[in-house]
Enzyme design. Structure first.
Site, short mmCIF file in Angstrom:
data_model
loop_
_atom_site.label_atom_id
_atom_site.label_comp_id
_atom_site.label_asym_id
_atom_site.label_seq_id
_atom_site.Cartn_x
_atom_site.Cartn_y
_atom_site.Cartn_z
N HIS A 111 0.83 -1.22 0.00
CA HIS A 111 0.00 0.00 0.00
C HIS A 111 0.86 1.27 0.00
CE1 HIS A 111 -3.90 -2.08 0.84
NE2 HIS A 111 -3.11 -2.95 1.41
N ASN A 183 -10.40 -2.79 2.20
CA ASN A 183 -10.05 -2.80 0.78
C ASN A 183 -11.29 -2.57 -0.06
OD1 ASN A 183 -7.30 -3.29 1.08
ND2 ASN A 183 -7.49 -5.51 0.85
N HIS A 375 -4.26 0.92 11.96
CA HIS A 375 -4.10 -0.36 12.66
C HIS A 375 -5.48 -0.95 12.95
CE1 HIS A 375 -2.98 -3.44 15.35
NE2 HIS A 375 -1.77 -2.98 15.62
FE1 HDD Z 1 -2.79 -4.78 5.45
C1 HDD Z 1 -1.30 -1.75 5.16
C2 HDD Z 1 -5.72 -3.46 4.21
C3 HDD Z 1 -4.21 -7.89 5.47
C4 HDD Z 1 -0.03 -6.00 6.91
N1 HDD Z 1 -3.38 -2.97 4.80
C5 HDD Z 1 -2.62 -1.85 4.75
C6 HDD Z 1 -3.39 -0.77 4.22
C7 HDD Z 1 -4.63 -1.25 3.96
C8 HDD Z 1 -4.63 -2.64 4.32
C9 HDD Z 1 -5.79 -0.47 3.38
C10 HDD Z 1 -2.87 0.65 3.98
C11 HDD Z 1 -3.14 1.53 5.15
C12 HDD Z 1 -2.66 2.93 4.84
O1 HDD Z 1 -3.26 3.57 3.98
O2 HDD Z 1 -1.70 3.34 5.48
N2 HDD Z 1 -4.57 -5.53 4.88
C13 HDD Z 1 -5.68 -4.82 4.49
C14 HDD Z 1 -6.82 -5.69 4.41
C15 HDD Z 1 -6.39 -6.94 4.76
C16 HDD Z 1 -4.99 -6.83 5.06
C17 HDD Z 1 -8.21 -5.26 4.03
C18 HDD Z 1 -7.17 -8.21 4.86
C19 HDD Z 1 -8.37 -8.26 5.31
N3 HDD Z 1 -2.22 -6.60 6.04
C20 HDD Z 1 -2.95 -7.76 5.98
C21 HDD Z 1 -2.20 -8.85 6.59
C22 HDD Z 1 -1.02 -8.30 7.02
C23 HDD Z 1 -1.06 -6.89 6.65
C24 HDD Z 1 -2.69 -10.26 6.72
C25 HDD Z 1 0.15 -8.93 7.72
C26 HDD Z 1 0.15 -10.04 8.35
N4 HDD Z 1 -0.96 -4.01 5.89
C27 HDD Z 1 -0.01 -4.69 6.55
C28 HDD Z 1 1.19 -3.83 6.93
C29 HDD Z 1 0.78 -2.45 6.34
C30 HDD Z 1 -0.58 -2.74 5.73
C31 HDD Z 1 2.50 -4.38 6.50
C32 HDD Z 1 1.76 -1.76 5.42
C33 HDD Z 1 1.82 -0.33 5.85
C34 HDD Z 1 1.09 -0.29 7.08
O3 HDD Z 1 0.60 -1.53 7.39
O4 HDD Z 1 0.95 0.67 7.80
O5 HDD Z 1 1.33 -3.78 8.29
#
Ligand code: HDD
Length: 714
Positions: A111, A183, A375
């Protein structure tokens, strides 16, 4: 240094010893008082405070060092003579360059590419029967910040890559921050967070050459999803038109995971969150998306900011699908803890509980859009998590990632992340600590700080509903209900109209066609056989492969018509209409068409062969796009006025608008321009009239269906 030279500024004559009784004041302009000049920085709430201004290092009228020392010159380093080497004692040089050298922070691991806006969420007050969350009670209004994103691409990648879109909203509620991190698809690739690094490694560019950027059309992605069949349902969404939205304003949003909510009587329900866009759910066509990425890689980002600036505020309704909190956490045979499954709206209707309006663009991309930290564990009283294993892993990941991305544990003190309610967390110190904490006893229990802060048994976040945990053994496995990977992929396919299915099959043919390995293509086509015979055969034919035997792993599936994007009418506000004119166009035609477009809340864009203005004097109109700067993909519809001549640019515009099923109107004799490309005057979405107002009215009417879908069958 000559004896007359200033000891402070080389080359400047020395003045007499500074007189400490008479302060040296700058001579002449600028006249403005220090705090009236320059930009007035604002806080995320829109308020301006001295503290915030200090924090932004943007106060007063003088250019200073980071320590506030006034600077005479930032164009020349301090040198040993005009042509000599630079002196290491030049603090300004070192400070300026050092800061610049450290301006970048790590981009989000996923993202990374995003655009955001501030806004307000207004509750309808009808959700109290299911949740006690304060921001969903009657008359509650909550400040919000929403960030949209693509998943796979880097920060500088193009906006309309075929990808899932993030839709994350931070609610600054009076009970603490609530983040809905969703999402634009209701399902996810994987069922367990442990697989997240695998899917992301597979989707990101190949580790050897770092290509392709922001694409799933490559071997490692298809290698993984073809082997890991729980990704099948999400992959169907990714190949559908949903993955190339027309605008961030025209996407649905989904919380994906199931949450547990609790009302003030302590009763719990299971819910899924939905965002329903007021502008409808619309997509680009694949060819348009490819053109857009070259013509305007910032297409979505620009569209969002322009719309907000123009007052066409995007709006969504927040909806809840409410399911009983049953012991098995199943609903109508659907496992609510499996994030690869959706609940059809026909089985659990989406109840609208409030409205989000995005009405303010960020002031500073880095401070707000880049530094915002979401978060899914940022919860408020009345909303709790479930045991969905994907959600459980997410609860770990988001906090963890911010430590690297934002450089330490104090990121919630950044203005964009600060709660708008009292915070007393007893956390202390750490990198980038900005608070000056009081007291001597940051521990509990204490007597030295009078026992402060106090715990509460009243409404509190992390409601921790006392759920029974089944007596069990530790084991690495999922329940049997997680084994069904195909029935909802088929449900999605069956829910689409013919043209949507065609787009989806074409996307598979494109993406798999980009894979070098034939084994991967074959494996995925075999998976498609378990979804639908027609889909499998179409894709196999497109790839020049033999379709495998029918596979009946998903019998008895029915459609969910709510999943289709086509067949409804939507508001047209904020859509863009290209009005092609020239100096020979009767001026009243231009003004009539522009007025009609604007009256419908849409954006008229005047296109002419050259820049400047059309018309005379004070009533003349600025040309907004020239033949050199326009491309059909920017317009939702096109109006051709009298007086324009056939040219390469106009012909390309017409043929693309035609091919992309866009409404085209002609005024008077401009209909001649349709002859050469063989467009029939009575064809669907073609409107010819001598009355410019009437031609425009018909275009507006047609736009409510987004495209002239009937043309797809011609
Ligand atoms: Fe995630 C970012 C949505 C599963 C780990 N995620 C991130 C963002 C969105 C989502 C919209 C961007 C937020 C922003 O604008 O800063 N993610 C989802 C959705 C998921 C999902 C809808 C499933 C239902 N994500 C998911 C899993 C993991 C992550 C299973 C890790 C085990 N996601 C992350 C992250 C991020 C992230 C690595 C990257 C940047 C951040 O968090 O701040 O922690």
């Amino acid at each position: 240094m000559s004896s007359e030279e200033s000891p402070f500024i080389p080359g400047k004559p020395a003045s007499s010893t500074p007189d400490f009784d008479e302060p040296q004041r700058p001579q002449g302009p600028p006249e403005a008082k220090p705090d009236q000049s320059g930009p007035r920085p604002t806080t995320p709430t829109g308020a301006t405070s001295a503290d915030e201004q200090d924090a932004q290092g943007q106060q007063g009228r003088y250019h200073t060092t980071a320590q506030g020392g006034r600077l005479p010159d930032t164009n020349h380093s301090l040198k040993a003579g005009a042509r000599g080497p630079v002196l290491i004692q030049d603090h300004h040089l070192r400070e300026k360059i050092t800061h610049f050298d450290h301006e970048r922070i790590p981009e989000r691991v996923v993202h990374a590419r995003g655009a955001a806006a501030h806004g307000t969420f207004v509750s309808y007050g009808n959700a109290s029967s299911v949740t006690k969350a304060g921001f969903l009670q009657a008359e509650a209004e909550t400040e919000v910040f929403t960030r949209f994103s693509t998943v796979v691409g880097s920060r500088g990648s193009p906006d309309v890559a075929r990808d899932t879109r993030g839709f994350a909203t931070k609610f600054y509620t009076s009970e603490g921050v609530f983040d809905l991190v969703g999402n634009n698809f209701p399902v996810f690739f994987i069922q367990d967070a442990l697989k997240f690094p695998d899917i992301v490694h597979a989707a990101k560019p190949h580790p050897d050459r770092e290509i392709p950027q922001a694409q799933s059309a490559h071997d490692t992605f298809w290698d993984f999803v073809s082997l890991h069949t729980e990704a099948t349902h999400h992959t169907m969404w990714q190949m559908s038109d949903r993955a190339i939205p027309r605008s961030l304003r025209m996407m649905e949003g989904f919380g994906v995971n199931t949450f547990r909510v609790q009302n003030s009587a302590g009763e719990t329900s299971l819910v899924k969150f939905h965002w329903k866009p007021e502008n409808g759910v619309h997509s680009l066509l694949w060819e348009e998306a490819q053109l857009v990425n070259g013509f305007d890689p910032d297409f979505h980002r620009r569209d969002l900011a322009d719309a907000i600036e123009a007052g066409a505020y995007p709006r969504w309704e927040l909806g809840l699908q409410v399911m009983p909190d049953s012991e098995d956490e199943m609903f109508e045979g659907i496992d609510l803890l499996d994030p690869t499954k959706l609940v059809p709206e026909e089985l659990a209707p989406v109840r609208a509980v409030g409205r989000l309006t995005l009405d303010r663009n960020p002031e500073n991309y880095f401070a707000e859009t880049e530094q915002v930290a979401f978060h899914p564990g940022h919860l408020v009283p009345g909303i709790d998590v479930t045991n969905d294993p994907l959600l459980q892993g997410r609860l770990f990941s988001y906090l963890d990632t911010q430590l690297t991305r934002l450089g330490g544990p104090n990121f919630s003190e950044l203005p964009i992340n600060r709660p708008r309610c009292p915070v007393n967390d007893m956390f202390r110190d750490g990198m980038h600590q900005t608070a000056v904490h009081q007291g001597v006893a940051p521990y509990k229990p204490n007597s030295l700080d009078g026992g402060n802060p106090f715990s509460t048994e009243d409404e509190h976040a992390l409601i921790d509903v006392p759920q029974p945990v089944a007596e069990s053994v530790k084991e690495r496995r999922a329940s049997a209900s997680f084994d069904d990977h195909f029935s909802q992929a088929r449900l999605f396919w069956l829910s689409l109209t013919g043209i949507e299915r065609q787009h989806l099959a074409d996307a598979f043919i494109f993406e798999l066609g980009k894979c070098y390995e034939e084994t991967i293509r074959r494996r995925e086509v075999k998976n498609l056989a378990a979804i639908d015979r027609e889909l499998c055969e179409t894709v196999a034919t497109g790839l020049g492969l033999k379709a495998p035997e029918a596979d009946d792993r998903a019998p008895g599936v029915t459609a969910s018509p709510a999943l289709s994007q086509i067949g409804r009418r939507w508001p047209v506000a904020g859509r863009k209409v290209g009005i092609v004119a020239s100096a020979d166009t009767p001026f009243d035609q231009i003004t009539t068409v522009r007025a009609a477009v604007a009256e419908a809340g849409m954006v008229p864009l005047l296109v002419a062969p050259r820049g400047g203005r059309l018309g005379e004097g004070s009533t003349s109109v600025a040309v907004e796009r020239t033949y050199a700067t326009m491309r059909s993909v920017e317009f939702d519809a096109v109006v051709l006025t009298e007086g324009i001549e056939s040219s390469t640019e106009v012909d390309v515009l017409i043929s693309e608008a035609w091919r992309h099923l866009k409404a085209i109107a002609t005024c008077g004799n401009a209909e001649i321009l349709l002859e050469e490309p063989g467009i029939g005057l009575g064809d669907p979405g073609i409107f010819c009239s001598d009355e410019p107002h009437e031609a425009t009215r018909q275009v507006i009417e047609a736009l409510a269906e987004h495209r002239a879908w009937a043309r797809a069958d011609m």
